[in-house]
Design an enzyme around this catalytic site. Structure first.
Site, short mmCIF file in Angstrom:
data_model
loop_
_atom_site.label_atom_id
_atom_site.label_comp_id
_atom_site.label_asym_id
_atom_site.label_seq_id
_atom_site.Cartn_x
_atom_site.Cartn_y
_atom_site.Cartn_z
N SER A 124 -54.03 -11.21 -69.46
CA SER A 124 -55.27 -11.06 -70.22
C SER A 124 -55.18 -11.82 -71.53
O SER A 124 -54.09 -11.96 -72.11
CB SER A 124 -55.45 -9.57 -70.51
N TYR A 148 -51.83 -1.23 -73.77
CA TYR A 148 -52.23 -2.00 -72.59
C TYR A 148 -51.78 -3.45 -72.72
O TYR A 148 -51.15 -4.02 -71.83
CB TYR A 148 -53.76 -1.93 -72.41
N LYS A 152 -48.93 -5.95 -70.59
CA LYS A 152 -49.17 -7.29 -70.03
C LYS A 152 -48.11 -8.27 -70.55
O LYS A 152 -47.59 -9.10 -69.79
CB LYS A 152 -50.58 -7.78 -70.39
P1 NAD Z 1 -59.74 -2.27 -61.27
O1 NAD Z 1 -59.32 -0.97 -61.88
O2 NAD Z 1 -61.10 -2.36 -60.68
O3 NAD Z 1 -58.67 -2.72 -60.16
C1 NAD Z 1 -57.33 -2.35 -60.20
C2 NAD Z 1 -57.00 -1.78 -58.84
O4 NAD Z 1 -55.62 -1.41 -58.80
C3 NAD Z 1 -57.80 -0.51 -58.49
O5 NAD Z 1 -58.37 -0.66 -57.21
C4 NAD Z 1 -56.75 0.61 -58.51
O6 NAD Z 1 -57.07 1.64 -57.58
C5 NAD Z 1 -55.48 -0.15 -58.17
N1 NAD Z 1 -54.24 0.45 -58.71
C6 NAD Z 1 -54.00 0.86 -59.98
N2 NAD Z 1 -52.74 1.31 -60.09
C7 NAD Z 1 -52.15 1.17 -58.87
C8 NAD Z 1 -50.87 1.44 -58.35
N3 NAD Z 1 -49.93 2.00 -59.11
N4 NAD Z 1 -50.61 1.17 -57.05
C9 NAD Z 1 -51.58 0.63 -56.25
N5 NAD Z 1 -52.83 0.35 -56.69
C10 NAD Z 1 -53.11 0.61 -57.99
O7 NAD Z 1 -59.53 -3.38 -62.40
P2 NAD Z 1 -59.97 -4.92 -62.43
O8 NAD Z 1 -60.99 -5.09 -63.49
O9 NAD Z 1 -60.24 -5.41 -61.07
O10 NAD Z 1 -58.62 -5.56 -62.99
C11 NAD Z 1 -57.62 -6.10 -62.13
C12 NAD Z 1 -56.47 -6.61 -62.96
O11 NAD Z 1 -56.94 -7.58 -63.88
C13 NAD Z 1 -55.77 -5.52 -63.80
O12 NAD Z 1 -54.38 -5.78 -63.78
C14 NAD Z 1 -56.32 -5.75 -65.18
O13 NAD Z 1 -55.42 -5.34 -66.19
C15 NAD Z 1 -56.51 -7.26 -65.19
N6 NAD Z 1 -57.53 -7.69 -66.16
C16 NAD Z 1 -58.81 -7.21 -66.04
C17 NAD Z 1 -59.76 -7.60 -66.99
C18 NAD Z 1 -61.16 -7.05 -66.91
O14 NAD Z 1 -61.91 -7.19 -67.89
N7 NAD Z 1 -61.63 -6.47 -65.81
C19 NAD Z 1 -59.41 -8.48 -68.02
C20 NAD Z 1 -58.11 -8.96 -68.09
C21 NAD Z 1 -57.17 -8.57 -67.14
#
Ligand code: NAD
Ligand code: UDP
Length: 343
Positions: A124, A148, A152
């Site tokens: 991120s 958080y 990362k």
């Molecule tokens: P999200 O919560 O929709 O997706 C994450 C998925 O991981 C979920 O389906 C959840 O059920 C699953 N999960 C969580 N912990 C788990 C575990 N221990 N074992 C198995 N599954 C697990 O989030 P997203 O927005 O799709 O984000 C995906 C990734 O991108 C994350 O790592 C997040 O930190 C990163 N990210 C997201 C954003 C954003 O704005 N959405 C920005 C920067 C980085």
């Protein structure tokens, strides 16, 4: 050879599954459904016309990971699974270190034991902390400012250490700016539970009448209209960046065995510009009032995208109107998320 997609039932992961399936890859989705529903997997199947292979599992369960990696003959992992709410991470930091850091450590250990040595990791722009200059280049100093962000950064460091220890590993660290939007079918999208923290989901809930008005956090920043500026990127563009990163790793054409690139558009939009763009797309009025600045927010944050273009031969293509239109289409078709689809 199969690509394991952890967190593949979630917001970005589900879009990534569509992109990989449509590009002809075999995938297996691993998710513990802690922040997702398996309905998203049915929707991926509906969009692609392909069955989705799914394993309900937790990334902290190393033995199960090893079984899955071997059974499906995986050659690479796209790693989305993790917890992602900044505010929550300050309240329950241990849950964040456990899920994100311990989880990724177990995943890497399982991969090492199974000889699976390529990973694309969801990082991120938060790892840059307060920008010292803009646009942000990948060599901008890193400094996480909340638990958080620290998870990362720790994971990034872990990947760099593992890559340095053995040249046969390959890591693509993708630093996302602000992912928004939804698949243009309206079948998959962001499904936040509770009160949204992020701007776009909050705006959509004002547009559809669930919330009365948006609080705009701060109107006295040193920006063109005083409100915070961010680099919003369409989720479809974002996942195409993952597809390119996978191709670069698999073909051995990566600049090094652990590279980090920004995934953004390079354009910054203010909160008020987002409100106006969403009003155009939805034909709804977005009521708002100004509120104090939110703790920890920076005035402006947007990407330098040159390295992503050079390394991945990738550029975001969808504009702000497409981001808002596709978000609104998803919300209209699924007024309260996946459980409430309307034909
Ligand atoms: P999200 O919560 O929709 O997706 C994450 C998925 O991981 C979920 O389906 C959840 O059920 C699953 N999960 C969580 N912990 C788990 C575990 N221990 N074992 C198995 N599954 C697990 O989030 P997203 O927005 O799709 O984000 C995906 C990734 O991108 C994350 O790592 C997040 O930190 C990163 N990210 C997201 C954003 C954003 O704005 N959405 C920005 C920067 C980085
Ligand atoms: N924002 C806002 N009201 C909200 C949510 C967010 O004014 O209800 C602002 C926030 O201050 C920032 C921008 O919208 O300037 C993007 O916030 P978001 O939480 O979506 O992303 P991040 O701050 O993590 O980049």
């Amino acid at each position: 050879m199969t690509v394991l997609i952890t967190g593949g039932a979630g917001y970005i992961g589900s879009h990534c599954c569509v992109a990989f399936l449509q590009a002809g890859h075999d995938i297996v989705v691993l998710d513990n459904l802690s922040n997702a529903t398996s309905i998203s997997l049915d929707r991926i199947a509906e969009i692609t016309g392909q069955k989705v292979v799914y394993e309900q599992a937790d990334i902290r369960d190393q033995a199960k990971l090893e079984t899955i990696l071997k059974q499906h003959r995986c050659s690479a992992v796209v790693h989305f699974a993790g917890l992602k709410a900044v505010g929550e991470s300050t309240k329950v930091p241990l849950a964040y270190y456990d899920n994100n850091v311990v989880g990724t450590h177990r995943l890497l250990s399982a991969m090492a034991n199974c000889g699976v040595k390529q990973m694309i990791f969801s990082s991120s722009a938060t790892v840059y902390g307060e920008p010292q200059f803009l646009p942000l280049t990948e060599d901008h100093p890193t400094r996480a400012v909340n638990p958080y962000g620290r998870t990362k950064l720790i994971i990034e460091d872990m990947l760099r250490d593992v890559a340095a220890s053995d040249p046969s590993w390959g890591f693509g660290i993708l630093r996302y700016f602000n992912p928004v939007g939804a698949h243009d079918s309206g079948l998959i999208g962001e499904n936040p539970l509770g009160i949204p923290n992020n701007l776009m989901p909050f705006i959509t809930q004002v547009a559809d009448g669930r919330r009365e008005q948006l609080s705009v956090f701060g109107n006295d920043y040193d920006t063109r209209d005083g409100t915070g500026v961010r680099d919003y990127i369409h989720v479809t563009d974002l996942v195409e960046g993952h597809l390119r990163a996978h191709e670069v790793l698999a073909s051995g054409s990566a600049p090094s065995n652990c590279f980090a690139v920004n995934l953004g558009t390079g354009n910054g939009y203010s909160v008020l510009e987002m409100v106006r763009a969403f009003e155009r797309a939805s034909n709804k009025e977005i009521r708002f009032s100004f509120a104090p600045r939110r703790d920890g927010d920076v005035a402006e944050c947007y990407a330098n995208t040159e390295l992503a273009h050079k390394v991945l031969n990738w550029k975001a293509e969808r504009d702000l109107d497409a981001m808002c239109r596709d978000t609104w289409n998803w919300v209209c078709k699924n007024p309260r998320g996946y459980e409430t689809a309307v034909d």
